[in-house]
Scaffold this motif. Sequence first.
Motif, PDB file in Angstrom:
ATOM      1  N   THR A  31       0.837  -1.195   0.000  1.00  0.00           N
ATOM      2  CA  THR A  31       0.000   0.000   0.000  1.00  0.00           C
ATOM      3  C   THR A  31       0.869   1.240   0.000  1.00  0.00           C
ATOM      4  N   GLU A  32       0.256   2.373  -0.329  1.00  0.00           N
ATOM      5  CA  GLU A  32       1.040   3.589  -0.505  1.00  0.00           C
ATOM      6  C   GLU A  32       1.725   4.039   0.779  1.00  0.00           C
ATOM      7  N   ASP A  33       1.196   3.621   1.944  1.00  0.00           N
ATOM      8  CA  ASP A  33       1.840   4.035   3.194  1.00  0.00           C
ATOM      9  C   ASP A  33       3.168   3.313   3.436  1.00  0.00           C
ATOM     10  N   GLN A  34       3.510   2.346   2.556  1.00  0.00           N
ATOM     11  CA  GLN A  34       4.828   1.713   2.635  1.00  0.00           C
ATOM     12  C   GLN A  34       5.899   2.511   1.890  1.00  0.00           C
ATOM     13  N   HIS A  35       5.471   3.434   1.031  1.00  0.00           N
ATOM     14  CA  HIS A  35       6.383   4.374   0.360  1.00  0.00           C
ATOM     15  C   HIS A  35       7.557   3.661  -0.312  1.00  0.00           C
ATOM     16  N   ARG A  36       7.247   2.601  -1.044  1.00  0.00           N
ATOM     17  CA  ARG A  36       8.331   1.801  -1.628  1.00  0.00           C
ATOM     18  C   ARG A  36       9.111   2.546  -2.705  1.00  0.00           C
ATOM     19  N   LEU A  37       8.509   3.547  -3.328  1.00  0.00           N
ATOM     20  CA  LEU A  37       9.231   4.315  -4.338  1.00  0.00           C
ATOM     21  C   LEU A  37      10.502   4.927  -3.754  1.00  0.00           C
ATOM     22  N   LEU A  38      10.467   5.235  -2.467  1.00  0.00           N
ATOM     23  CA  LEU A  38      11.619   5.861  -1.819  1.00  0.00           C
ATOM     24  C   LEU A  38      12.806   4.912  -1.724  1.00  0.00           C
ATOM     25  N   ARG A  39      12.579   3.602  -1.874  1.00  0.00           N
ATOM     26  CA  ARG A  39      13.694   2.657  -1.843  1.00  0.00           C
ATOM     27  C   ARG A  39      14.674   2.913  -2.990  1.00  0.00           C
ATOM     28  N   ILE A  40      14.169   3.481  -4.069  1.00  0.00           N
ATOM     29  CA  ILE A  40      15.041   3.769  -5.208  1.00  0.00           C
ATOM     30  C   ILE A  40      16.122   4.773  -4.817  1.00  0.00           C
ATOM     31  N   ILE A  41      15.786   5.683  -3.901  1.00  0.00           N
ATOM     32  CA  ILE A  41      16.745   6.708  -3.481  1.00  0.00           C
ATOM     33  C   ILE A  41      18.009   6.062  -2.925  1.00  0.00           C
TER      34      ILE A  41
END
Length: 424
Positions: A31-41
């Motif tokens: 779900t969006e509250d896991q903020h997985r996109l930020l793992r790319i950073i």
Amino acid sequence: MTDPDWVRHVIWWHIYPLGFVGAFPAQSAPTEDQHRLLRIIDWLDHAVELGASGLALGPVFASRTHGYDTTDHRRIDPRLGTDADFDRLIEECRRRGLRVLLDGVFNHVGTDFPRYRDALHSGSGEWFRRGRNGFATFEGHGELIALNHANPDVVAYTVEVMDHWLSRGADGWRLDAAYAVPSSFWAKVLPQVRGRHPQAWFVGEIIHGDYPTQVQAGGLDSVTQYELWKAIWSSLNDGNFHELDWALQRHNTFLQTFVPLTFIGNHDVSRIASQLTDIRHVEHALVLLLTTGGTPSIYAGDEWAWRGVKEERAGGDDAVRPEFGSRPDGPDDTLSLHQYLIGLRRRNAWLHTATTEALQLSNTGYVYRTGTGTDSLVVALNIGDAPMNADLPAAGRVIAGSGAPPVDRVQQLVVPPHGWVIVD
């Protein structure tokens, strides 16, 4: 050529975000509250250390499954996170000097696309092409509904979506399945977007056909150079550098009007380390990629010679779109070679438009000059089992190669079996 000036220096590090962060396939969708996109950073410093100057993202917009069945082009996929996470990713890329390329699917949409759901209910579907039995699909995939590119509303929608994300910090668009879209559609869309974002870059996914005509008719900047990709791995596998030379001659003609996006791996094909029958020739493929004209793209994981085979079945892409955990530790020869050759490329920006000329050609040996104007390098490739002698047109300095080559000025080379040499 319409490339913005910055494209001359860009080398993309390409990732497939949904797989990269473990969002798809997954037993339960994050779900969006896991903020997985930020793992790319966490991986951006690696991209910089590799030598890349741009991050090419696969689909990041709301979809039901693999990202190419878009549900909402204006929303970040909730399995990846939120719009704020996208803004943070852009900010971190900017801080490191990385450009960002987005993947836009404007040929078709997923079956959860609101206008398609409305069309099923109302029976009115001006947004979608008609087929024999209802709405047309993309290449027979029932979950991918083909847009009606003759509809002015679809044109306006595409312009608005591109403008929205370019205004949010993206630098360009990869146009998925551009080969299936009428060139007249891009010719209507892209001038409007360029008027608002003159430094944006647009590359179409084109598999085969008349590349220059498709570029010019659609107003594209570039297309994916699948012809050269195929020639690289098959010539190395078959021991047939004549095929490669023919493809590079074609490549030279393309460079007269546009600079193709070049690659030896991406999210849609088997990894180069699996595609090649002799793992030693991964080096040769990489040398070709980074010493010939084009805008190069490195598919994440190839810098460690990761393996993965694409299969024509449901889930057949999963092996080439894995989740990335922590960065591998310790020295790695393939990574080091990527870093050296990318550094060579960036120090010689003229390679962006370099054309090639065969100096010596046999089934298993290939010596070519790559150059623009007075700038040039000579590259010698040997995939045979015996040493290869090569006479250079002029004395030069060996700057890279296998088999501990000399570094002094030479005019004659002995390239070791399954080796390569670059001469300045």
